[in-house]
Design an enzyme around this catalytic site. Structure first.
Site, PDB file in Angstrom:
ATOM      1  N   GLU A   1       0.895  -1.169   0.000  1.00 52.76           N
ATOM      2  CA  GLU A   1       0.000   0.000   0.000  1.00 52.76           C
ATOM      3  C   GLU A   1       0.923   1.206   0.000  1.00 52.76           C
ATOM      4  O   GLU A   1       1.510   1.547   1.028  1.00 52.76           O
ATOM      5  CB  GLU A   1      -0.868   0.024   1.260  1.00 52.76           C
ATOM      6  CG  GLU A   1      -1.837  -1.126   1.384  1.00 52.76           C
ATOM      7  CD  GLU A   1      -2.974  -1.068   0.387  1.00 52.76           C
ATOM      8  OE1 GLU A   1      -3.095  -0.051  -0.325  1.00 52.76           O
ATOM      9  OE2 GLU A   1      -3.721  -2.049   0.314  1.00 52.76           O
TER      10      GLU A   1
ATOM     11  N   CYS B   1      -2.210   8.811   2.718  1.00 47.47           N
ATOM     12  CA  CYS B   1      -1.933   8.498   1.306  1.00 47.47           C
ATOM     13  C   CYS B   1      -3.158   8.700   0.441  1.00 47.47           C
ATOM     14  O   CYS B   1      -3.047   8.743  -0.776  1.00 47.47           O
ATOM     15  CB  CYS B   1      -1.381   7.084   1.189  1.00 47.47           C
ATOM     16  SG  CYS B   1      -2.374   5.898   2.066  1.00 47.47           S
TER      17      CYS B   1
END
Ligand code: ADP
Length: 482
Positions: free
Chosen positions: A254, A288
């Protein structure tokens, strides 16, 4: 940490094979508010990590032999304990990470939700029977835990990025070794304390601390590790992915994002502004999936800018423990220095920084929220993850053109857009190159939906019913009955 109602949650040792373990060396952990020392954690050697992996491997035999329902009951106890300790866990997180206390408690509940979800999903892992191609064959699959798992997690979500990996690993019958970010190990160790209290057997959930590069080698290369999961920057992810290649590990990544946030001329502007505030400034912009580039249609640009500026001017920067703080300190001074480079580049190339009216003196790890206008594609800030409270605004006229700009990035994690035209909603959602799309919302993360990116934002999905698949292998059985 003397304000905790349960001081046992503040642990300064690693949790390995059911024991609290120290090292010969240690690392200091500081409060990002003023760099005051919160405590220390061990800096383990590679040999200690190798031992941890071997113990986790031995322990897995007993854990994977339990029924999914038996594991589920234990995980459910862990979930309940995390929820019951939300105040202390939130305080620990704010002290080491800086985010406002309410946000920290919100993350703890979000973190707990993954344990609850996978306690349930673990019971719904099925094999299948397959119609045979030869009449005397009987074909089927069984699903088994993949093996010992390792994970390296970031500082921006010190609890949730752990439970999103440990929940499915444990539910599937695997053991896991977690290396949290060196900035935020105490949230991870507090989770380990609660895992012990919940009755998770020794060796199944382990937390190790120390120098990232040293620990990263065995976690990505030891032959007994079957799966590696990482959340962090694309740059570090690339290195760790390479390290995993030598033993062909199954890998979930990720990584970074560069989320576009597009406001079309048919959007509900008030809703777009409210969502922009959450998407951009949550966790001080250090997520993010934070909006990184705001594309605003020419016809609504002035209205959006006026309303957005008014909201941003109200944001309060300060210590996360103060009740009225909206944006805490950035994690490190280095994070601010990187943002400053992006700002300098944008300003040198013609961007303008708006003065917002509620600015505090920028010192230590504090930075005021900023809006940049007259931003264009030549600026680094459009192509790199900002990871801070800076919003960049770009005007557009045309749907095709804005899609081209939005997709002009190596990243593909989240994207957001605002429109009330149902045809456009599907058209744009299908064309955006990202793993997740928020439509008329800036908040998309939860335990039931698949989180993950495309392009260089990563591999694999976390959360949802997909999230457990990475921790399982499908074994095919072919029986000849002739
Ligand atoms: P961020 O920019 O969010 O700090 P990083 O990718 O630098 O993201 O860090 C995410 C995690 O990766 C942290 O736990 C960090 O300690 C770890 N890490 C960073 N570099 C390495 C490395 N070379 N080997 C192993 N782990 C690393």
């Amino acid at each position: 940490m003397n304000t905790l109602s349960n001081p046992a949650l503040f642990r300064q040792s690693c949790y390995i094979n059911g024991q609290w373990v120290d090292g010969e060396q240690s690392l200091t952990v500081t409060n990002p508010v003023d760099q005051s020392v919160l405590g220390t954690v061990p800096s383990l050697t590679e040999a200690q990590v190798n031992d941890t992996i071997e113990q986790a491997h031995e322990a897995m035999a007993g854990w994977s032999a339990l029924t999914a329902k038996e594991r589920s009951k234990i995980l459910y106890r862990w979930f309940t304990l995390i929820e019951a300790n939300v105040d202390d866990l939130g305080t620990i997180m704010t002290l080491e990470q800086g985010k406002p206390l309410q946000e920290a408690k919100g993350e703890i509940r979000y973190a707990a939700s993954f344990i609850e979800w996978f306690a349930e999903e673990g019971k719904r892992v099925y094999g299948e029977t397959i119609p045979q191609t030869v009449s005397t064959n009987r074909l089927s699959t069984i699903t088994q835990p993949i093996g010992v798992c390792s994970a390296i997690t970031p500082w921006n979500f010190p609890a949730a990025m752990i439970t999103r990996k440990a929940g499915p690993a444990l539910a599937a019958g695997c053991s896991i070794i977690i290396k949290p970010a060196s900035e935020t190990p105490f949230s991870a160790l507090a989770l380990a304390e609660l895992a012990a209290q919940a009755g998770i057997p020794a060796g199944i959930f382990n937390v190790i601390t120390g120098d990232a590069r040293t620990l990263g080698v065995p976690l990505t290369q030891h032959p007994l590790i079957s799966k590696f999961s990482f959340t962090g920057s694309t740059q570090v992810g690339r290195t760790l992915y390479e390290q995993c290649a030598s033993t062909i590990k199954k890998t979930s990544l990720e990584l970074g994002g560069n989320a576009p946030f597009i406001v079309f001329d048919d959007a509900d502007i008030d809703k777009a502004v409210a969502s922009a505030m959450l998407s951009k400034f949550r966790n001080g912009g250090q997520t993010c999936v934070c909006a990184n580039r705001f594309y605003i249609h020419d016809a609504v640009y002035d209205e959006f800018l006026e309303k957005f500026t008014a909201q941003v001017a109200k944001l309060c920067v300060g210590n996360g423990l103060d009740q009225n703080t909206d944006i805490g300190p950035m994690i490190t001074r280095r994070a601010i220095d990187s943002m400053q480079l992006l700002l300098d580049d944008a300003l040198a190339k013609g961007a303008r920084q708006l003065v917002l009216g509620n600015e505090v003196e920028e010192q230590g790890n504090y930075i005021n929220p900023k809006i940049l206008v007259d931003v264009n594609d030549s600026m680094d800030i459009v192509h790199e993850e900002i990871f801070g409270p800076i919003a960049t605004l770009i005007r557009f006229q045309d749907e095709e053109d804005v899609l081209t700009q939005a997709n002009n990035t190596i990243f593909g994690l989240a994207a957001y857009f605002f429109s009330q035209d149902i045809s456009r909603v599907y058209r744009v959602a299908e064309k955006l190159e990202s793993g997740m799309v928020g439509i008329n919302t800036g908040m998309i993360s939860n335990e039931v939906a698949p989180f993950g990116g495309v392009k260089q934002s990563g591999l694999g999905k976390e959360g949802s019913h997909y999230g457990i698949e990475d921790y399982l292998t499908v074994k095919y059985l072919c029986v000849d009955i002739a």
